[in-house]
Scaffold this active site. Structure first.
Site, mmCIF file in Angstrom:
data_model
loop_
_atom_site.group_PDB
_atom_site.id
_atom_site.type_symbol
_atom_site.label_atom_id
_atom_site.label_comp_id
_atom_site.label_asym_id
_atom_site.label_seq_id
_atom_site.Cartn_x
_atom_site.Cartn_y
_atom_site.Cartn_z
ATOM 1 N N PRO A 195 80.685 39.261 8.229
ATOM 2 C CA PRO A 195 81.442 38.108 8.699
ATOM 3 C C PRO A 195 81.205 36.836 7.890
ATOM 4 C CG PRO A 195 79.778 38.775 10.319
ATOM 5 C CD PRO A 195 79.769 39.782 9.232
ATOM 6 N N ASN A 202 75.737 42.964 2.376
ATOM 7 C CA ASN A 202 75.431 41.631 2.884
ATOM 8 C C ASN A 202 76.085 41.595 4.258
ATOM 9 O OD1 ASN A 202 75.223 38.962 3.599
ATOM 10 N ND2 ASN A 202 75.746 38.173 1.580
ATOM 11 N N ALA A 222 75.753 37.355 9.288
ATOM 12 C CA ALA A 222 75.072 37.101 10.556
ATOM 13 C C ALA A 222 74.698 38.387 11.285
ATOM 14 C CB ALA A 222 75.939 36.224 11.446
#
Length: 147
Positions: free
Chosen positions: A9, A74, A77
């Protein structure tokens, strides 16, 4: 050998989101840099980004049957919150490298914990978007060594 790059996100906002922290390089530029580095290493790169946890889990599951040898992720969050993404990575048993553009250990305390780190083949934090290539190179080297 195929390597899947997964971005979670808000990473679609790279280049415009808090450029003092994340830089001005856009996600399409990161993906192009990643693909070029993969080509130089003689491997294939596929890139995926979603702001939705379930879509990331689904893509990791699909990687098992897509011939993916390794994942660079990656999770944004979700790194600090998602047992589901951790379980997907563990369940597929595909080696992966965790990457963060910023040094998460020098940021807010809630960012210091990762649900992924202890099962990752390697972790790259704090080297900006260049960390994607560092993670790719390290993961490919590990995969080649285990043959």
């Amino acid at each position: 050998m195929k390597i899947l790059l997964v971005n979670g996100p808000n990473l679609n906002l790279l280049g415009t989101r808090e450029p003092a922290k994340y830089g001005r390089t856009t996600l399409p530029e990161v993906e192009a840099m990643f693909r070029e580095a993969a080509r130089e290493l003689g491997v294939e790169a596929e890139c995926f980004q979603s702001n939705h946890e379930g879509a990331i889990v689904d893509r990791i599951h699909a990687a098992r049957t897509d011939g993916v040898a390794g994942v660079v992720i990656n999770a944004g969050a979700h790194t600090h919150t998602s047992v589901a993404i951790r379980d997907a990575l563990a369940g597929t048993a595909i080696p992966f490298a965790e990457i963060h553009v910023t040094n998460v250990h020098a940021r807010e305390p809630f960012r210091h914990h990762s649900y992924l780190s202890d099962i990752a083949a390697g972790i790259v934090v704090g080297f900006g978007v260049e960390g994607y290539v560092l993670a790719l190179r390290g993961l490919v080297k590990k995969l080649q060594a285990t043959g």
